[in-house]
Motif scaffolding. Structure first.
Motif, PDB file in Angstrom:
ATOM      1  N   TRP A   1       0.835  -1.213   0.000  1.00  0.00           N
ATOM      2  CA  TRP A   1       0.000   0.000   0.000  1.00  0.00           C
ATOM      3  C   TRP A   1       0.859   1.248   0.000  1.00  0.00           C
ATOM      4  O   TRP A   1       0.476   2.273  -0.573  1.00  0.00           O
ATOM      5  CB  TRP A   1      -0.978  -0.050   1.173  1.00  0.00           C
ATOM      6  CG  TRP A   1      -1.873  -1.248   1.019  1.00  0.00           C
ATOM      7  CD1 TRP A   1      -1.880  -2.372   1.785  1.00  0.00           C
ATOM      8  CD2 TRP A   1      -2.843  -1.466  -0.008  1.00  0.00           C
ATOM      9  NE1 TRP A   1      -2.786  -3.273   1.307  1.00  0.00           N
ATOM     10  CE2 TRP A   1      -3.401  -2.744   0.206  1.00  0.00           C
ATOM     11  CE3 TRP A   1      -3.293  -0.710  -1.092  1.00  0.00           C
ATOM     12  CZ2 TRP A   1      -4.386  -3.288  -0.612  1.00  0.00           C
ATOM     13  CZ3 TRP A   1      -4.267  -1.249  -1.901  1.00  0.00           C
ATOM     14  CH2 TRP A   1      -4.810  -2.524  -1.666  1.00  0.00           C
ATOM     15  N   GLU A   2       2.016   1.142   0.599  1.00  0.00           N
ATOM     16  CA  GLU A   2       2.966   2.255   0.526  1.00  0.00           C
ATOM     17  C   GLU A   2       3.346   2.497  -0.937  1.00  0.00           C
ATOM     18  O   GLU A   2       3.365   3.638  -1.406  1.00  0.00           O
ATOM     19  CB  GLU A   2       4.190   1.895   1.377  1.00  0.00           C
ATOM     20  CG  GLU A   2       5.389   2.816   1.249  1.00  0.00           C
ATOM     21  CD  GLU A   2       6.423   2.283   0.263  1.00  0.00           C
ATOM     22  OE1 GLU A   2       6.794   3.062  -0.620  1.00  0.00           O
ATOM     23  OE2 GLU A   2       6.819   1.113   0.362  1.00  0.00           O
ATOM     24  N   MET A   3       3.585   1.397  -1.655  1.00  0.00           N
ATOM     25  CA  MET A   3       3.941   1.505  -3.073  1.00  0.00           C
ATOM     26  C   MET A   3       2.807   2.154  -3.866  1.00  0.00           C
ATOM     27  O   MET A   3       3.029   3.053  -4.687  1.00  0.00           O
ATOM     28  CB  MET A   3       4.244   0.112  -3.609  1.00  0.00           C
ATOM     29  CG  MET A   3       4.412   0.029  -5.095  1.00  0.00           C
ATOM     30  SD  MET A   3       4.575  -1.677  -5.627  1.00  0.00           S
ATOM     31  CE  MET A   3       2.881  -2.097  -5.957  1.00  0.00           C
ATOM     32  N   ILE A   4       1.590   1.711  -3.598  1.00  0.00           N
ATOM     33  CA  ILE A   4       0.438   2.279  -4.295  1.00  0.00           C
ATOM     34  C   ILE A   4       0.329   3.774  -4.004  1.00  0.00           C
ATOM     35  O   ILE A   4       0.110   4.600  -4.899  1.00  0.00           O
ATOM     36  CB  ILE A   4      -0.858   1.556  -3.874  1.00  0.00           C
ATOM     37  CG1 ILE A   4      -0.843   0.115  -4.375  1.00  0.00           C
ATOM     38  CG2 ILE A   4      -2.100   2.288  -4.373  1.00  0.00           C
ATOM     39  CD1 ILE A   4      -0.912  -0.030  -5.865  1.00  0.00           C
ATOM     40  N   LEU A   5       0.554   4.138  -2.756  1.00  0.00           N
ATOM     41  CA  LEU A   5       0.474   5.548  -2.383  1.00  0.00           C
ATOM     42  C   LEU A   5       1.520   6.361  -3.131  1.00  0.00           C
ATOM     43  O   LEU A   5       1.225   7.400  -3.711  1.00  0.00           O
ATOM     44  CB  LEU A   5       0.657   5.678  -0.859  1.00  0.00           C
ATOM     45  CG  LEU A   5       0.651   7.106  -0.341  1.00  0.00           C
ATOM     46  CD1 LEU A   5      -0.737   7.704  -0.456  1.00  0.00           C
ATOM     47  CD2 LEU A   5       1.142   7.166   1.086  1.00  0.00           C
ATOM     48  N   PHE A   6       2.751   5.863  -3.138  1.00  0.00           N
ATOM     49  CA  PHE A   6       3.853   6.626  -3.713  1.00  0.00           C
ATOM     50  C   PHE A   6       3.816   6.633  -5.232  1.00  0.00           C
ATOM     51  O   PHE A   6       4.203   7.595  -5.859  1.00  0.00           O
ATOM     52  CB  PHE A   6       5.202   6.065  -3.237  1.00  0.00           C
ATOM     53  CG  PHE A   6       5.534   6.452  -1.825  1.00  0.00           C
ATOM     54  CD1 PHE A   6       4.704   7.278  -1.086  1.00  0.00           C
ATOM     55  CD2 PHE A   6       6.697   5.978  -1.237  1.00  0.00           C
ATOM     56  CE1 PHE A   6       5.011   7.623   0.209  1.00  0.00           C
ATOM     57  CE2 PHE A   6       7.012   6.324   0.062  1.00  0.00           C
ATOM     58  CZ  PHE A   6       6.171   7.146   0.789  1.00  0.00           C
ATOM     59  N   CYS A   7       3.413   5.543  -5.826  1.00  0.00           N
ATOM     60  CA  CYS A   7       3.560   5.423  -7.278  1.00  0.00           C
ATOM     61  C   CYS A   7       2.256   5.614  -8.040  1.00  0.00           C
ATOM     62  O   CYS A   7       2.277   5.852  -9.236  1.00  0.00           O
ATOM     63  CB  CYS A   7       4.148   4.076  -7.650  1.00  0.00           C
ATOM     64  SG  CYS A   7       5.796   3.872  -7.032  1.00  0.00           S
ATOM     65  N   ALA A   8       1.139   5.459  -7.389  1.00  0.00           N
ATOM     66  CA  ALA A   8      -0.118   5.588  -8.124  1.00  0.00           C
ATOM     67  C   ALA A   8      -0.909   6.799  -7.658  1.00  0.00           C
ATOM     68  O   ALA A   8      -1.506   7.493  -8.469  1.00  0.00           O
ATOM     69  CB  ALA A   8      -0.954   4.327  -7.953  1.00  0.00           C
ATOM     70  N   VAL A   9      -0.901   7.085  -6.386  1.00  0.00           N
ATOM     71  CA  VAL A   9      -1.759   8.160  -5.864  1.00  0.00           C
ATOM     72  C   VAL A   9      -1.039   9.498  -5.872  1.00  0.00           C
ATOM     73  O   VAL A   9      -1.501  10.461  -6.482  1.00  0.00           O
ATOM     74  CB  VAL A   9      -2.250   7.801  -4.443  1.00  0.00           C
ATOM     75  CG1 VAL A   9      -3.141   8.907  -3.919  1.00  0.00           C
ATOM     76  CG2 VAL A   9      -2.982   6.467  -4.448  1.00  0.00           C
ATOM     77  N   ALA A  10       0.148   9.522  -5.222  1.00  0.00           N
ATOM     78  CA  ALA A  10       0.866  10.793  -5.092  1.00  0.00           C
ATOM     79  C   ALA A  10       1.156  11.445  -6.434  1.00  0.00           C
ATOM     80  O   ALA A  10       1.001  12.668  -6.565  1.00  0.00           O
ATOM     81  CB  ALA A  10       2.148  10.573  -4.285  1.00  0.00           C
TER      82      ALA A  10
END
Lengths: 187, 256, 761, 449
Positions: free
Chosen positions: D333-342
């Motif tokens: 989820w950290e990856m999703i936050l950094f790479c998809a959301v941010a």
């Protein structure tokens, strides 16, 4: 402004000379080790002839006196390892033969003390190679094919570079069935 | 023949259907799951035969077990109608082995006897074969193992002791197969007799759950065993054409 | 270059030197170590380097006595395999048998005799002569003062001539204190067979030809009596010659290896296996119809065991009981066996009588696929009573505490580890002035010894074994040394003979060594003339037996199919009694002999420590097995360390959630928890024997080790249980596939991916 | 150009200054990075060679670990450099010129670090040359069917191509610097510039060859990362054998590479004082690119999950479930936050043109991308076909140190690079500038002396 690279090369020359000398030193050091130290050689290099505990001459035994290889190395036709003759075998003949020679006396000393003679292995394959002498003797491969003209050697030395290519070439040449399958020698 | 020609011929011949059948043997093992009791004798026999190192508790805790054959256990149901199924898992010597294609140095390959060979001294330790193996039967030497003296005197001289950084796995006791072939040659026979060679695990199995032999010989015990309608391959869906055949466990009807 | 100044020269010299050094070292590093070819001074006969030699001998890792054949290369034992000619194992072997090599090559083996000098804690090496003479002098002193009985010999279970020798030796000293002690010795089974059939030998259970087997608590495939023999039978019964697939049912509170392999596993309340057996018997006699002449006697005896009562007591539903009874009775050859935890409750003998009586009711005594009696042993009948029960050991401890024992000789047995704390055996041994250990290892018991005279392992010494139980006829085998001794140790027999000489008993023990003694003994067997001596003189017979690794005699045991007089009237099983109140100690402790470490005697073998437990895949540790519901109630998860408290002590171990154990029962493996016994065993896990209550089996006086109640308290600590397995659930992946019993006779589509091709050879 | 007009001469001044004038800060940074390289990379690696791969945390089911994750990360990072530069060159994007040199350097050094990671990864690095086809006494060849073998080929080709590409593009600059330096630097640049005179023929040939190479590099770069993905995708490991993997890896590589460029540009701009060369325009454009890549990446991730879910097989379910909700779930989820959301913030132009937020975002993206690579290895291998063989993987200290050390090594190489190579292309930047006025020429000459 000069565009030619020649002056720049000149400037770099001292550094290049230092590197060159170092490289020469490398070769010299390698050679010195090969030439000056005894005992052990790289595992495959030919020409390795260490000082044995007894100055045994294959020339006298196998050459001059025409003793068959299998007379002493009896295991070669039966087992994977060729084996060395037991001290008893040496003593068997030399209780009568040439008893006065100093080297023979040393052999008999081993025999009297019931001690093994610590021969140094000349043809040494890595531990992951499984070479069956038996199969090769049975196939009629002469001992000299790998061990060289042993009957002419006073001091035994390694003749062929015992590397994988040697085995493979011979196996290919003689069209050994599945002779190049890795599992033939490695297990 | 030039190198390119060799390569081309190999390329064309390689793995066309029935490629491996042209050769003398196709070593195969059947394991009857209805007989396996999970006792672990095969595991220890294998360790004794194949110089499999002692790993130690700390390394085992890190998941670095070393058993060329292992017993897998699967529970079924819940108490009180609970069952435990054992399945010995060893290298399946697949005819279409994923591990063989991935090794960059060909340290693992298929030989003409249907064996999935692992050449320890060729291995550079990329461990990709272990990733590609769906049966997870490849074990890696994460460090140099020790045999405290005099345990080292037990080591089998016919099997290489593997150094660190090398992958290892079940060989179907290649040293025994070679020994048997050697004896056959000495006796002037073209072929090894059925039952003449048995890997350590098969030899010791007290319930006789395992059978080993040559499936190219339709008379061999293993061929007979393979014809059992219960025969199946584990993970048939990954299409690796394994040489280890399992016989289905039989479920008796019992009242509960 | 126009000229070289000093700077340049130094630079060049430095570079050259560094290069030369590097070159030298490069070649040095690729050098191969010097290897020697060391010949024999005079080679042994028929010795060939590179060619393996096989020697037949006998496995003594457990009491089953399987024949083994040992592969040696260059004088070193490399591999143990079963001896195909031996009828007990038929060439097969269990994991322990395989691991025998690690007894021989164990790095913790004692390398020579040692003594503890007065006032010193450490053992110092001494010579054999000094050790033997120290012991002999002491024994002579005692003997001359007429206190021969204060010498005690405590051995592991040994049969054959070594047992006879030990016993005779003690008799010559005038001592009656010759005992053997094995933790898992089936005292209750011997007693039950004696009571029921009047036979002193264990019978042979013909599993191979049985097609319905009811096992009450006996883990016959893993630890019980003769696992390899049973496994062979199991395998053959499954898809063997008989054509029908044998069915196996296991009745026990915690699923063992045999339970896992059985077709049906039934959890009966601990200690009620006998009641269940009688319930089945009742159903057979009354419902299915038993036609024997003694029917009325049976009806009378079994009257209290009506279906409903039994169902209530055992917790097994009435329909299951009736189904079991029907299956057993209608099977071609039904067989009931009992042992293990079923025999180690307070009602052990009664339970096993009840179980074995089923065999009588279904009429399989002496039949194929049934219970076959063994003939009386060829040798060593006098030793068969030497096995000490728990009560015997308590008496011994009492005698030691009273100072009645001056010298204790311990041979390879480890009572300090295998007796509960409450027996205070350690304290008792500490009272004995001279404790001599013949053990090859420093275990808990030999750690207390003042003199250690280490004996050979079984692979280095002469001996013979007559397997118990046999295989329906008499068999025996000579064990020969397969390797020359590794260390400065001596064979147990040689130690005793040497000791006898030193004491001055050379008249009674004229043999120079064990081999000679054995030969003398086998002269008698040769003289029996039943089998194997067609070859001529004794020497040829001896050589034949040693070479073959087996001797057999085609003499069957008793053909009697009857019961002992008046036994039917006595049949009846009381409810078991457990120590402690069920309020304070709500759970029944079910200790079981470890599948890998036996009773702890194999804990020093690294292969055994690394062999995953068959049922849990745990290695190198102890654990407490809880039913998922129990764990749920106590809010425990795998790895939670708990305290198990009995009325007599506390042990701690991590929890393992085990799906196949009764909710009121907690299981713990025996085997770990050594404080000594070498680097692989010591300091690992816990020993549940420690906390056992001294509940006695009523009739034999043996320890009822399945009759202790305990409570569980979480400590709040967690550990990572070391195991090799991951998730032991299939998740619908069809890894272990199954067919129904009916279906499997009809052909299913065969394999598609393996082409079978005919090869002409 | 929207920024302040810079003079033709300033370009040379700035760049030569960056090569010749070296501050204390540079030396401190260099010393620290060399120290980190040795303490965290070579030290632990040496220990690992002595002890065996067991020094790392890998175990029976999880035989690949962070080393391989780092390898893919560095290979990925290498992507946008040369690729981007080549693509932008072919599309005549003027804004490329100020940044492509450092981007290419990043490519080169990250490929080098990636190659070292391979050495760290294998069990017997002293035999790693066996994976290279060369005639030898053992008469053994590598296995040409192996995706790892393809890797060796692809990476060496890519590395060679990248070296030639960056070197060729720098020759005129070497010549320029050669003409303005003295001492040993002068001699070095004499050799490096290969006698460049700046004649019309030379310029013509350079342009021609450069364009040719650019055309060559583009498919090469795409193939390299496709091939790297095959290391995984050609296996039959659940959650790894997905056909989407090649584009997934290529997109991921360009994505992380672009983010890497942003980071490097920021650092160069700030510490080499290239404020007027590297401008908001560059950040704006790179931001747009990042946004596109981020959307693509998110799409492919969704496809990956969908494929697993749609397969309805226990194998895929368990592996993906473990990735999303297992022990390493928070990392996912950290990856999703950094790479998809941010990266959705990049929609705003104000965000794209603010330097510090862009730096933070680019670093976050690369952390996310490293996580992605880690998760690919660490969550798939422990959950394969046979549940009884499931396991768990935790990186060991040695692995973490080597991972940190690889950044140290990259930094060290880059720091050395900026002192040897003109880190901004002189001649191409000049091409984008307005025609210089004569008066300025004299000023430039006086500044040169």
């Amino acid at each position: 402004m000069s565009i030619s690279i020649v002056p720049s090369l000149k400037v770099l020359k001292p550094a290049a000379i230092v590197v060159g000398v170092a490289f020469l030193g490398l070769i010299l050091g390698y050679w010195a080790n090969a030439a000056l130290t005894t005992g052990n050689a790289p595992s495959f290099a030919p020409g390795y002839a260490p000082q044995q505990p007894i100055d045994f001459s294959h020339k006298i035994h196998a050459g001059d006196n025409q003793i068959d290889c299998l007379y002493c190395h009896t295991q070669a036709s039966k087992s994977t390892s060729a084996g060395v003759p037991s001290v008893a075998k040496c003593a068997g003949c030399h209780q009568q033969v040439a008893t006065d020679r100093p080297q023979i006396r040393r052999v008999m000393e081993y025999w009297e003390n019931q001690e093994p003679i610590p021969w140094i292995k000349v043809h040494d394959l890595p531990d992951f190679v499984y070479f069956p002498h038996k199969r090769h003797v049975a196939a009629g491969v002469a001992c000299q094919t790998c061990h060289g003209p042993v009957e002419t050697m006073d001091v035994i030395s390694r003749q062929a570079p015992s590397q994988m290519g040697l085995c493979l070439n011979c196996h290919k040449e003689h069209q050994v069935e599945f002779g190049t399958d890795c599992l033939t020698c490695h297990q | 023949m030039s190198f390119m020609d060799t390569l081309r011929t190999r390329w064309q011949e390689y793995r066309k259907p029935g490629y491996y059948d042209e050769f003398d043997y196709a070593w195969t093992m059947t394991i009857d799951l209805d007989r396996c009791t999970g006792c672990g004798a095969c595991v220890t026999a294998c360790q004794a035969e194949n110089n499999i190192p002692l790993v130690g508790e700390t390394e085992l805790a890190r998941g670095r077990e070393m058993q060329w054959i292992r017993i897998e256990r699967y529970w079924e149901g819940e108490y009180p109608n609970v069952k435990l199924n054992f399945i010995p898992m060893l290298c399946q010597h697949c005819d279409a082995a994923p591990c063989e294609t991935v090794c960059p140095v060909s340290a693992t390959y298929h030989n003409q006897d249907g064996l999935n060979a692992q050449v320890y001294n060729r291995c550079i330790g990329t461990r990709s074969c272990a990733v590609y193996c769906p049966y997870e039967v490849r074990y890696f030497n994460y460090y140099d193992h020790e045999w405290p003296s005099p345990l080292d005197q037990q080591l089998n001289p016919d099997v290489s002791v593997r150094e660190k950084g090398v992958m290892e796995k079940c060989t179907f006791c290649i040293q025994r197969i070679r020994q048997a072939k050697d004896t056959a040659k000495d006796d002037g026979r073209r072929r090894v007799l059925d039952g003449e060679v048995q890997p350590a695990c098969v030899q010791t199995c007290a319930t006789e759950a395992m059978v080993f032999g040559d499936r190219n010989d339709p008379q061999s015990q293993v061929s007979q065993s393979m014809n059992d309608p219960r025969a199946y391959h584990v993970l048939e869906e990954v299409n690796t054409a394994p040489s280890v055949v399992y016989l289905k466990k039989v479920e008796a009807n019992v009242s509960t | 270059m126009s000229g070289i100044d000093r700077r340049d020269f130094l630079k060049l010299a430095g570079a050259g030197g560094a290069g030369a050094g590097a070159g030298f070292m490069i070649r040095e590093s690729i050098k191969h170590p010097v290897e020697h070819l060391v010949p024999y001074p005079s080679p042994p006969e028929e010795f060939s380097p590179g060619i393996a030699t096989w020697y037949n001998t006998v496995c003594t890792m457990c009491s089953a006595g399987c024949g083994i054949t040992v592969r040696t290369r260059e004088g070193r034992a490399k591999k143990i395999e079963g001896n195909p000619a031996h009828p007990v194992s038929e060439g097969r072997l269990c994991a322990h048998g395989q691991a025998g090599l690690q007894v021989l090559y164990n790095p913790d083996r004692l390398t020579g005799p040692m003594a503890r000098t007065a006032g010193s804690e450490d053992l110092a090496p001494i010579t054999w002569a000094a050790g033997i003479s120290q012991l002999a002098t002491r024994i002579r002193e005692i003997q001359s003062s007429g206190q021969g009985n204060s010498v005690c010999f405590l051995s592991e279970g040994v049969g054959g001539h070594l047992g006879v020798l030990q016993k005779n030796f003690m008799e010559q000293l005038g001592s009656t204190r010759y005992h053997q002690y094995d933790f898992a010795y089936p005292h209750t089974l011997y007693s039950a067979i004696q009571n029921l059939f009047g036979e002193s030998q264990l019978p042979y259970y013909d599993l191979a030809n049985a097609d319905y087997v009811l096992s009450f608590g006996a883990d016959y495939l893993s630890t019980w009596i003769s696992p390899v023999q049973h496994s062979l039978g199991f395998g053959r019964s499954r898809h063997g010659a008989s054509g029908t697939r044998g069915q196996f049912v296991q009745i026990e509170p915690r699923m063992s290896v045999s339970g896992a392999s059985a077709d049906q596993w039934i959890a009966a309340n601990p200690g009620t296996e006998g009641i269940l057996a009688l319930g089945i018997a009742n159903y057979i006699v009354n419902e299915i119809g038993y036609e024997g002449a003694d029917r009325q006697e049976w009806v009378g005896s079994l009257a209290p065991y009506a279906l409903n009562t039994v169902s209530e007591n055992t917790g097994v539903s009435a329909s299951v009981i009736s189904h079991l009874a029907e299956s057993l009775a209608t099977a071609q050859s039904g067989l009931a066996i009992g042992g293990g935890s079923a025999g180690n409750n307070t009602n052990g003998v009664d339970t096993l009588v009840a179980v074995n009586a089923l065999n009588y009711l279904v009429g399989n005594l002496g039949n194929e696929g049934g219970l076959v009696f063994n003939p009386s042993p060829v040798i060593g009948e006098e030793v068969s009573g030497a096995q000490a029960t728990y009560s015997d050991m308590l008496e011994l401890a009492e005698a030691a505490r009273d100072g009645q024992i001056q010298v204790l000789i311990i041979n390879q047995t480890n009572p300090v580890f295998n007796l509960p704390e409450v027996a205070q055996f350690r304290e008792a041994i500490e009272q004995i002035p001279l404790v001599v250990s013949l053990s090859s290892f420093i275990d808990e018991t030999s750690a207390l010894a003042t003199l250690i005279l280490p004996s050979h392992t079984y692979l280095e010494s002469w001996g013979d074994t007559f397997p118990k139980p046999g295989v329906g006829f008499s068999v025996g085998a000579i064990s020969q040394p397969v390797v020359s001794p590794l260390f400065n140790t001596r064979a147990t027999g040689d130690i005793i003979l040497g000791l006898a000489k030193e004491i001055g008993l050379s008249e009674a023990f004229p043999w120079s060594d064990m081999e000679e003694y054995l030969k003398q003994g086998w002269q008698e067997i040769y003289a029996r003339g039943n089998a194997g001596n067609d070859s001529g003189d004794f020497e040829a017979f001896w050589t034949d037996v040693v070479r073959a690794g087996i001797w057999g005699e085609n003499v069957r045991g008793s053909d009697s199919t009857g019961l002992a007089e008046g036994v039917i009237g006595t049949i009846g099983v009381a409810l078991p009694s457990f120590s402690g109140s069920s309020d304070d100690y709500p759970y029944v402790l079910h200790p079981f002999v470890s599948d890998t470490l036996e009773d702890g005697s194999a804990a020093n073998l690294p292969w055994m420590q690394e062999l995953p437990d068959p049922l849990t895949s745990i290695v190198y540790g102890s654990w407490v097995e809880l039913n998922p519901s129990t764990a749920n109630n106590l809010n425990l998860e795998e790895g939670d360390v708990v305290e198990i408290q009995s009325p007599h002590g506390i042990v701690t171990a991590p929890v393992f959630i085990y799906p196949a154990i009764m909710p009121g029962v907690i299981g713990m493996p025996i085997g770990q928890g050594h404080t000594d016994y070498g680097r692989y065993a010591s300091g690992r896990g816990t020993n549940p024997i420690q906390i056992l209550s001294p509940q006695l089996e009523q009739e034999t006086g043996d320890l009822a080790w399945a009759a202790t109640r305990v409570s569980i308290t979480a400590t709040g600590r967690r550990v990572n249980i070391v195991k090799t397995g991951g998730l032991a659930r299939e998740l619908g992946r069809e890894i272990v596939q199954k067919v129904d019993a009916e279906e499997h006779t009809t052909p299913i589509a065969g394999l598609s991916s393996i082409p079978v091709k005919v090869v002409q050879s | 150009m929207s920024q302040r007009e810079i003079a033709y001469s300033e370009v040379n001044d700035d760049i030569v200054r960056s090569l010749v004038v070296t501050g204390r800060n540079y030396y401190i940074t260099l010393a620290v990075s060399i120290l980190v390289t040795f303490a965290c990379f070579f030290g632990p690696w040496f220990y690992q060679i002595q002890y065996g791969i067991g020094a790392a945390g890998m175990n029976h089911p999880t035989v690949w670990g962070t080393y391989l994750a780092s390898f893919i990360f560095w290979i990925g990072l290498s992507h946008s450099g040369t690729l981007l530069s080549a693509v932008l060159h072919l599309t005549n994007s003027e804004w490329r010129k100020a940044m492509y040199r450092s981007a290419e350097a990043m490519t080169l050094f990250s490929v080098m670090v990636a190659a070292t990671m391979v050495m760290v990864h294998v069990g017997r690095p002293w035999f790693v040359h066996w994976a290279v086809p060369y005639p030898n006494q053992m008469e053994m060849w590598p296995n040409f069917r192996s995706p790892l073998m393809f890797d060796v080929m692809a990476i060496t080709t890519y590395m060679t191509g990248s070296i030639i590409f960056i070197y060729m593009g720098t020759i005129p600059d070497f010549a320029a610097v050669r003409d303005r330096t003295t001492g040993w630097r002068h001699h070095m640049y004499v050799l490096l510039s290969l006698g460049w005179r700046g004649t019309d023929t030379e310029w013509h040939r350079l342009h021609w060859a450069y364009t040719f190479l650019a055309v060559l590099i583009v498919p090469l770069a795409v193939s390299v990362h496709s091939i790297v993905s095959w290391d995984f995708a050609l296996s039959i490991v659940p959650a790894l054998h997905q056909t989407i993997f090649a584009p997934y890896f290529v997109v991921g590589a360009i994505y992380s590479g672009t983010a890497g460029i942003v980071t490097v540009m920021f650092v160069l701009r700030k510490y080499m004082k290239f404020e007027h060369l590297i401008t908001k325009l560059h950040f704006d454009n790179l931001g747009k690119l990042l946004l596109v890549m981020s959307l693509l990446w998110t799409y492919i991730n969704a496809v990956e999950l969908f494929t697993g879910w749609y397969s309805e097989s226990s194998e895929e379910y368990e592996a993906l479930g473990f990735r999303l909700f297992g022990f390493y779930g928070p990392l996912y989820w950290e990856m999703i936050l950094f790479c998809a959301v941010a990266p959705l913030l990049l929609i705003s132009k104000r965000f794209r043109t603010s330097f510090v937020p862009m730096l933070i975002l680019s670093i976050a993206i690369n952390i996310g991308m490293y996580t992605e690579r880690f998760l690919i290895v660490a969550t798939s291998l422990p959950r394969q076909y046979l549940p009884d063989a499931w396991g768990m993987y935790y990186p060991s200290l040695v692995e973490i140190l080597i991972m940190i050390g690889s950044f140290g090594m990259f930094t060290t190489l880059f720091l050395i690079f900026v002192k040897i190579f003109p880190s901004v292309s002189l001649y191409e930047v000049k091409e984008t500038l307005p025609e210089p006025q004569p008066k300025l020429r004299t000023q430039s000459e006086s500044g040169a002396s």
